[in-house]
Design a protein around this motif. Structure first.
Motif, PDB file in Angstrom:
ATOM      1  N   ALA A 116      69.007  59.040  61.461  1.00 45.34           N
ATOM      2  CA  ALA A 116      68.840  58.390  60.173  1.00 45.34           C
ATOM      3  C   ALA A 116      69.435  56.887  60.391  1.00 45.34           C
ATOM      4  CB  ALA A 116      69.943  59.277  59.311  1.00 45.34           C
ATOM      5  N   GLU A 117      70.356  56.764  61.100  1.00 44.89           N
ATOM      6  CA  GLU A 117      71.066  55.432  61.381  1.00 44.89           C
ATOM      7  C   GLU A 117      69.975  54.510  61.900  1.00 44.89           C
ATOM      8  OE1 GLU A 117      74.866  55.523  63.474  1.00 44.89           O
ATOM      9  OE2 GLU A 117      75.489  56.753  61.741  1.00 44.89           O
ATOM     10  N   THR A 118      69.278  54.999  63.008  1.00 42.42           N
ATOM     11  CA  THR A 118      68.254  54.084  63.574  1.00 42.42           C
ATOM     12  C   THR A 118      67.012  53.894  62.510  1.00 42.42           C
ATOM     13  OG1 THR A 118      67.231  55.839  64.814  1.00 42.42           O
ATOM     14  CG2 THR A 118      68.973  54.855  65.972  1.00 42.42           C
ATOM     15  N   LEU A 119      66.695  54.829  61.837  1.00 41.37           N
ATOM     16  CA  LEU A 119      65.415  54.784  60.829  1.00 41.37           C
ATOM     17  C   LEU A 119      65.918  53.697  60.017  1.00 41.37           C
ATOM     18  CD1 LEU A 119      63.917  58.262  60.164  1.00 41.37           C
ATOM     19  CD2 LEU A 119      62.832  56.307  61.101  1.00 41.37           C
ATOM     20  N   CYS A 120      67.248  53.730  59.409  1.00 39.87           N
ATOM     21  CA  CYS A 120      67.597  52.708  58.211  1.00 39.87           C
ATOM     22  C   CYS A 120      67.619  51.463  58.946  1.00 39.87           C
ATOM     23  CB  CYS A 120      68.950  53.001  57.922  1.00 39.87           C
ATOM     24  SG  CYS A 120      68.854  54.503  56.883  1.00 39.87           S
ATOM     25  N   THR A 121      67.990  51.187  60.060  1.00 38.62           N
ATOM     26  CA  THR A 121      67.880  49.800  60.779  1.00 38.62           C
ATOM     27  C   THR A 121      66.415  49.544  60.868  1.00 38.62           C
ATOM     28  OG1 THR A 121      70.043  50.487  62.082  1.00 38.62           O
ATOM     29  CG2 THR A 121      68.502  48.408  62.714  1.00 38.62           C
ATOM     30  N   GLN A 122      65.613  50.029  61.512  1.00 39.69           N
ATOM     31  CA  GLN A 122      64.260  49.783  61.621  1.00 39.69           C
ATOM     32  C   GLN A 122      63.585  49.398  60.277  1.00 39.69           C
ATOM     33  OE1 GLN A 122      62.872  49.039  64.414  1.00 39.69           O
ATOM     34  NE2 GLN A 122      64.673  49.872  65.324  1.00 39.69           N
ATOM     35  N   LEU A 123      63.900  50.365  59.032  1.00 36.59           N
ATOM     36  CA  LEU A 123      63.269  49.922  57.878  1.00 36.59           C
ATOM     37  C   LEU A 123      63.912  48.848  57.087  1.00 36.59           C
ATOM     38  CD1 LEU A 123      63.398  53.501  56.409  1.00 36.59           C
ATOM     39  CD2 LEU A 123      61.249  52.130  56.939  1.00 36.59           C
ATOM     40  N   PHE A 124      65.026  48.606  57.316  1.00 36.40           N
ATOM     41  CA  PHE A 124      65.893  47.469  56.712  1.00 36.40           C
ATOM     42  C   PHE A 124      65.351  46.192  57.349  1.00 36.40           C
ATOM     43  CE2 PHE A 124      69.278  44.415  56.026  1.00 36.40           C
ATOM     44  CZ  PHE A 124      69.513  44.830  55.004  1.00 36.40           C
ATOM     45  N   ASN A 125      64.994  45.887  58.795  1.00 41.44           N
ATOM     46  CA  ASN A 125      64.567  45.072  59.399  1.00 41.44           C
ATOM     47  C   ASN A 125      63.148  44.784  59.302  1.00 41.44           C
ATOM     48  OD1 ASN A 125      67.218  43.814  60.045  1.00 41.44           O
ATOM     49  ND2 ASN A 125      67.584  45.679  61.381  1.00 41.44           N
ATOM     50  N   LEU A 126      62.281  45.765  58.786  1.00 42.14           N
ATOM     51  CA  LEU A 126      61.053  45.542  58.868  1.00 42.14           C
ATOM     52  C   LEU A 126      60.312  44.376  58.292  1.00 42.14           C
ATOM     53  CD1 LEU A 126      58.355  47.428  59.605  1.00 42.14           C
ATOM     54  CD2 LEU A 126      58.353  48.004  57.171  1.00 42.14           C
ATOM     55  N   SER A 127      59.623  43.597  58.968  1.00 42.77           N
ATOM     56  CA  SER A 127      58.706  42.373  58.597  1.00 42.77           C
ATOM     57  C   SER A 127      57.444  42.486  59.139  1.00 42.77           C
ATOM     58  CB  SER A 127      59.064  41.242  59.324  1.00 42.77           C
ATOM     59  OG  SER A 127      59.514  41.306  60.448  1.00 42.77           O
ATOM     60  N   THR A 128      57.049  43.034  60.384  1.00 44.17           N
ATOM     61  CA  THR A 128      55.482  42.894  60.748  1.00 44.17           C
ATOM     62  C   THR A 128      55.438  44.545  61.274  1.00 44.17           C
ATOM     63  OG1 THR A 128      56.076  42.596  63.184  1.00 44.17           O
ATOM     64  CG2 THR A 128      55.434  40.766  61.489  1.00 44.17           C
ATOM     65  N   LEU A 129      54.185  45.045  61.137  1.00 47.49           N
ATOM     66  CA  LEU A 129      53.577  46.219  61.671  1.00 47.49           C
ATOM     67  C   LEU A 129      52.232  45.736  62.302  1.00 47.49           C
ATOM     68  CD1 LEU A 129      54.315  48.747  59.098  1.00 47.49           C
ATOM     69  CD2 LEU A 129      55.185  48.981  61.189  1.00 47.49           C
ATOM     70  N   ARG A 130      51.881  46.399  63.484  1.00 47.55           N
ATOM     71  CA  ARG A 130      50.649  45.921  64.200  1.00 47.55           C
ATOM     72  C   ARG A 130      50.585  44.423  64.406  1.00 47.55           C
ATOM     73  NH1 ARG A 130      47.885  49.705  60.702  1.00 47.55           N
ATOM     74  NH2 ARG A 130      48.917  51.621  61.044  1.00 47.55           N
ATOM     75  N   GLY A 131      51.518  43.800  64.261  1.00 46.24           N
ATOM     76  CA  GLY A 131      51.302  42.169  64.628  1.00 46.24           C
ATOM     77  C   GLY A 131      50.921  41.510  63.280  1.00 46.24           C
ATOM     78  N   THR A 132      51.002  42.161  62.225  1.00 46.64           N
ATOM     79  CA  THR A 132      50.733  41.446  60.999  1.00 46.64           C
ATOM     80  C   THR A 132      51.978  41.710  59.959  1.00 46.64           C
ATOM     81  OG1 THR A 132      48.322  42.459  61.278  1.00 46.64           O
ATOM     82  CG2 THR A 132      49.041  41.705  59.068  1.00 46.64           C
ATOM     83  N   PRO A 133      52.278  40.591  59.327  1.00 45.55           N
ATOM     84  CA  PRO A 133      53.234  40.549  58.051  1.00 45.55           C
ATOM     85  C   PRO A 133      53.207  41.682  57.446  1.00 45.55           C
ATOM     86  CG  PRO A 133      52.398  38.376  58.569  1.00 45.55           C
ATOM     87  CD  PRO A 133      51.328  39.052  59.239  1.00 45.55           C
ATOM     88  N   VAL A 134      54.312  42.298  56.988  1.00 40.14           N
ATOM     89  CA  VAL A 134      54.084  43.451  56.056  1.00 40.14           C
ATOM     90  C   VAL A 134      53.990  42.879  54.634  1.00 40.14           C
ATOM     91  CG1 VAL A 134      55.435  45.595  55.155  1.00 40.14           C
ATOM     92  CG2 VAL A 134      55.408  44.898  57.442  1.00 40.14           C
ATOM     93  N   PRO A 135      53.322  43.389  53.603  1.00 36.56           N
ATOM     94  CA  PRO A 135      53.260  42.782  52.480  1.00 36.56           C
ATOM     95  C   PRO A 135      54.599  43.076  51.561  1.00 36.56           C
ATOM     96  CG  PRO A 135      51.113  44.200  52.884  1.00 36.56           C
ATOM     97  CD  PRO A 135      52.096  44.484  53.967  1.00 36.56           C
ATOM     98  N   ALA A 136      54.980  42.255  50.619  1.00 36.62           N
ATOM     99  CA  ALA A 136      56.125  42.353  49.944  1.00 36.62           C
ATOM    100  C   ALA A 136      56.269  43.679  49.349  1.00 36.62           C
ATOM    101  CB  ALA A 136      56.160  41.442  48.656  1.00 36.62           C
ATOM    102  N   GLU A 137      55.197  44.444  48.596  1.00 39.84           N
ATOM    103  CA  GLU A 137      55.404  45.722  48.257  1.00 39.84           C
ATOM    104  C   GLU A 137      55.671  46.789  49.313  1.00 39.84           C
ATOM    105  OE1 GLU A 137      51.081  45.007  48.828  1.00 39.84           O
ATOM    106  OE2 GLU A 137      52.480  43.952  47.627  1.00 39.84           O
ATOM    107  N   ARG A 138      55.293  46.716  50.346  1.00 41.32           N
ATOM    108  CA  ARG A 138      55.833  47.625  51.439  1.00 41.32           C
ATOM    109  C   ARG A 138      57.036  47.528  52.100  1.00 41.32           C
ATOM    110  NH1 ARG A 138      52.776  51.945  53.482  1.00 41.32           N
ATOM    111  NH2 ARG A 138      52.513  51.263  55.691  1.00 41.32           N
ATOM    112  N   LYS A 139      57.378  46.310  51.957  1.00 40.41           N
ATOM    113  CA  LYS A 139      58.803  45.696  52.243  1.00 40.41           C
ATOM    114  C   LYS A 139      60.052  46.433  51.404  1.00 40.41           C
ATOM    115  CE  LYS A 139      58.357  41.428  54.722  1.00 40.41           C
ATOM    116  NZ  LYS A 139      58.488  39.904  54.845  1.00 40.41           N
TER     117      LYS A 139
END
Length: 102
Positions: free
Chosen positions: A28-51
């Protein structure tokens, strides 16, 4: 569906992975950290709604890691984030938790 992410990651032999300071590495803690810091996926910026979806999901996991209500879209996002940020073993454990509740 409800998923319990309040579990320790385990190694390939089933032993809990130490997260430092005498505790285990909590999913849970590591997932929260990854989700909280999400900015790119597959080298592409994550759209605002997905963030924002990632942020809201992070908040739900942090608030009650033992009983997280997930939508199909949440499951897809978690799998995508875990696939990109975790090793095969950690990714597999996250997917197993999600799929066990489908």
């Amino acid at each position: 569906m409800k998923v319990n992410f309040d579990k320790a990651f385990s190694d390939c032999f089933g032993k809990e992975i130490n997260g430092g300071q005498g505790g285990c590495q909590n999913i849970a803690e590591t997932l929260c950290t990854q989700l909280f810091n999400l900015s790119t996926l597959r080298g592409t910026p994550v759209p605002a709604e997905r963030k924002y979806q990632a942020y809201k999901l992070c908040q739900r996991i942090a608030a009650n890691p033992r009983e997280v209500e997930l939508t199909t879209e949440d499951c897809s996002l978690l799998k995508e984030v875990a696939s990109e940020t975790y090793s095969a073993g950690a990714y597999g454990q996250v997917v197993d938790l999600i799929e066990a509740n489908v």
